[in-house]
Design a protein around this motif. Sequence first.
Motif, mmCIF file in Angstrom:
data_model
loop_
_atom_site.group_PDB
_atom_site.id
_atom_site.type_symbol
_atom_site.label_atom_id
_atom_site.label_comp_id
_atom_site.label_asym_id
_atom_site.label_seq_id
_atom_site.Cartn_x
_atom_site.Cartn_y
_atom_site.Cartn_z
ATOM 1 N N GLY A 67 25.403 -75.926 34.203
ATOM 2 C CA GLY A 67 24.957 -75.600 32.849
ATOM 3 C C GLY A 67 25.915 -76.009 31.755
ATOM 4 O O GLY A 67 25.684 -75.704 30.585
ATOM 5 N N HIS A 124 28.493 -69.297 34.699
ATOM 6 C CA HIS A 124 27.636 -69.126 33.526
ATOM 7 C C HIS A 124 28.188 -68.087 32.541
ATOM 8 O O HIS A 124 27.425 -67.390 31.878
ATOM 9 N N ASP A 130 23.063 -69.837 29.377
ATOM 10 C CA ASP A 130 22.248 -70.686 30.242
ATOM 11 C C ASP A 130 22.768 -72.120 30.207
ATOM 12 O O ASP A 130 22.855 -72.788 31.237
#
Length: 353
Positions: free
Chosen positions: A115, A212, A224
Amino acid sequence: MILAGGGHGHINILKKLIKSPMKDIDITLITDFGKQYYSGMLSGFIEGIYSEEEISFDVRELSKKANVNYVEEKIISIDKNKKIVTTDKNEYGYDFLSINLGSIANVNFHVDGSGVLNVKPISELVAAKENFIKQGFKDSRKRVYFIGGGASGVELAFSFKEAFKNFDITIITSGEILDNFNESSRKKVRKLLNKKNINLVEGSFVTEIKNHTIITENGNFDFDYVFLTSGFKGVDVKYIDFDVDKRNYVTVDERLMVDESTFSMGDSANIKRYPKLPKAGVFAIREAPILLENLMSALKNTGDKKAYAPQLKYLQILNCGGKKAIMNYGNLSYYGKLSWWLKDRIDRKYMKV
């Protein structure tokens, strides 16, 4: 002669050669990016105003029109004394060399996990937007962070908010936002961020990103996706017998010359006389004609070279989304559609071949 990279300066050379071909000069351009994206129009592309074709040059096609040999390979090293460019596939000797390889993200904290996305090279950002659309994120609520409060991070935060209205967007910066803009412009930006529900966290140093989670000295933030816009460095090329700084930028004089046969400019170069010069397109675009003239002078052995002197004041136009922008010049600041119109006009003119 070898043109190492397909950056703004070398695009300018290709444009010139298309109009005024050079005879008896064998020129080869080497790059691992077939498309050269114009960073000035990137936020407009993210927002959906421009297509990918409108913000990029087809380097292969331009090279063909300019009668320049096009080689799509990744440059691994450049040896100044031996005058050899080594790629992942071959070695190329040269008499003259110009380096315009751009930059990549400079990350000074530990990153572990998925991410996390870079904004340089620009192709990665273009791919990220396309991936978001493919995954159906248009109506999704995603926590998206931008690390860095410079013009790049702020513009992208505005443009992603326009394109993905349900995204929960936050900018985190270690200092104050847009520290090279005047106070009036910064106040306008803070007001717009608040109006568009974009969160701003200032004075917060990021120490690590993992699982994350963005870990800062002042707290943690779950995400995210996170885009790294906090700074840049030279590409991962080994420069043999070159003078390079700690960010792997090639040191040049104000003529953009390493020596009498070697040149560099833009994000690839550190001008010794102006070591604090920002890596901004407004400077690269002004450097490009100097590079072209001095390179042609070297090829023709005419002697005289021009010196580049960066402008003390320069116009900055920050895309704020919705075809509105902020013009920042010295102590002057203006927000509205006129600023966007001017930016669009300047950018489209630059993209003409």
